[in-house]
Design an enzyme around this catalytic site. Structure first.
Site, PDB file in Angstrom:
ATOM      1  N   ARG A 146       0.845  -1.193   0.000  1.00 39.73           N
ATOM      2  CA  ARG A 146       0.000   0.000   0.000  1.00 39.73           C
ATOM      3  C   ARG A 146       0.885   1.250   0.000  1.00 39.73           C
ATOM      4  O   ARG A 146       2.021   1.212   0.478  1.00 39.73           O
ATOM      5  CB  ARG A 146      -0.889   0.014   1.243  1.00 39.73           C
ATOM      6  N   LYS A 170      -1.928  -3.511   7.948  1.00 35.13           N
ATOM      7  CA  LYS A 170      -3.044  -3.239   8.851  1.00 35.13           C
ATOM      8  C   LYS A 170      -2.903  -4.094  10.105  1.00 35.13           C
ATOM      9  O   LYS A 170      -2.539  -5.259  10.033  1.00 35.13           O
ATOM     10  CB  LYS A 170      -4.370  -3.535   8.144  1.00 35.13           C
ATOM     11  N   HIS A 241      -4.551   2.978  -4.935  1.00 31.04           N
ATOM     12  CA  HIS A 241      -4.438   1.516  -4.978  1.00 31.04           C
ATOM     13  C   HIS A 241      -4.166   0.967  -6.386  1.00 31.04           C
ATOM     14  O   HIS A 241      -4.070  -0.246  -6.558  1.00 31.04           O
ATOM     15  CB  HIS A 241      -5.724   0.889  -4.442  1.00 31.04           C
ATOM     16  N   ARG A 244      -1.200  -1.338  -6.714  1.00 31.26           N
ATOM     17  CA  ARG A 244      -1.453  -2.570  -5.941  1.00 31.26           C
ATOM     18  C   ARG A 244      -2.380  -3.508  -6.717  1.00 31.26           C
ATOM     19  O   ARG A 244      -2.141  -4.705  -6.814  1.00 31.26           O
ATOM     20  CB  ARG A 244      -2.065  -2.178  -4.599  1.00 31.26           C
ATOM     21  N   HIS A 267      -3.584  -9.700   2.785  1.00 33.46           N
ATOM     22  CA  HIS A 267      -5.020  -9.832   3.026  1.00 33.46           C
ATOM     23  C   HIS A 267      -5.271 -10.888   4.099  1.00 33.46           C
ATOM     24  O   HIS A 267      -4.753 -11.996   4.010  1.00 33.46           O
ATOM     25  CB  HIS A 267      -5.752 -10.256   1.748  1.00 33.46           C
ATOM     26  N   TYR A 276      -9.587 -10.127  -7.697  1.00 32.14           N
ATOM     27  CA  TYR A 276      -8.678 -10.047  -8.840  1.00 32.14           C
ATOM     28  C   TYR A 276      -8.888 -11.185  -9.833  1.00 32.14           C
ATOM     29  O   TYR A 276      -8.554 -11.051 -11.002  1.00 32.14           O
ATOM     30  CB  TYR A 276      -7.221 -10.013  -8.354  1.00 32.14           C
TER      31      TYR A 276
END
Length: 295
Positions: A146, A170, A241, A244, A267, A276
């Protein structure tokens, strides 16, 4: 209610390690919700009922809020009540069995390989700033991290000799990501030569610096990338994004397995990564329609 919100936010920060942006998002949602309760004569959080929450969400809808915003607000409220219930501060959870509004998943914007290559070739390598910009763009595309993670990198987070970088995503979760030869080469050039021309304080540990010798900000980086997108004549709108999304899509198009891409992106749930696969499938359909004689 304000004190309960503060207690909840403290729990999210300390126990779950959520980022400052996420904490502020929870706080905004809950302040808006409790303000609605007060306007409707509810001063005690234990007095709230299912109808109060439905009324609040309906009000957001009437104001024209996006489905994603309404769904996020419900998720914040649900987490808040779950916390209060676990701590014995309320007797029941009014959000139980309350369904979130259906959110239509939009496919993210993705650059073609050709667009990425033009963008990566745009910086002027005769200047130290150009080498820095090239290093940032190459690193972003090589790793899929990110933008917030990119600008948060310190010099010790990149290992040129071993060919990987370490970043914290995160929830402060650490992940190790391999880097390709092209990204490593320009990073080596930046770290050993160009960064020295930008640094003002020898104790500065930030990897990417602005012209003041301080850590480059997210906003500063996006001014840079928009400049190069214009120079490369890329018509698509580039968001924070886009690189990414492009990283993940190009990997899958070239045979990478979903689990590996999930790990590199950081993730927590593979369902997030599966978006995706929809992109790659839609591209396959386009290729089929254009090339098959009986399509």
């Amino acid at each position: 209610m304000d004190k309960l919100i503060e207690r909840f936010i403290h729990y999210l920060a300390v126990e779950r390690g959520l980022s400052q942006n996420t904490l502020e998002s929870y706080q905004r949602d809950l302040i808006g919700y409790t303000e609605f309760l007060r306007q409707n004569g509810i001063e005690d959080i234990d007095q709230t009922r299912r109808a109060s929450i439905i009324g609040y969400l309906a009000g957001l809808q009437k104001m024209g809020r996006a489905t994603t915003t309404i769904s996020r607000n419900l998720a914040s409220i649900r987490s808040f009540y779950g916390f209060l219930l676990r701590d014995g501060l309320i007797e029941g959870d009014p959000t139980a069995n309350l369904e979130s509004p259906k959110v239509e998943k939009k496919l993210p914007q993705v650059l073609s390989v050709q667009d990425v290559e033009r963008l990566l070739e745009s910086p002027d390598l005769r200047t130290h700033a150009g080498i820095r910009d090239k290093a940032m763009l190459e690193l972003l595309y090589a790793s899929g991290i990110r933008v917030s993670e990119l600008v948060s990198l310190n010099i010790e987070d990149v290992n040129i000799n071993m060919g990987f970088l370490k970043c914290f995503g995160k929830g402060s979760k650490e992940r190790i990501i391999p880097l390709g030869a092209v990204a490593l080469k320009i990073l080596d050039q930046y770290m050993n030569r160009s960064r020295q021309s930008l640094v003002r304080d020898a104790s500065e540990r930030s990897l990417f610096l602005n012209h003041h010798g301080q850590r480059l900000t997210r906003q500063g980086f996006w001014k840079i990338i928009k400049k190069y997108a214009k120079a490369a004549n890329i018509k698509k709108e580039i968001t924070p994004h886009t690189f990414r999304h492009s990283f993940a899509t190009h990997l899958l198009e070239n045979g990478a397995d979903l689990r590996s891409v999930q790990e590199m992106l950081g993730h927590a749930d593979i369902s997030t990564t599966q978006i995706y696969t929809h992109i790659t499938k839609s591209r396959l359909k386009e290729v089929y329609a254009k090339t098959h004689p009986r399509a």
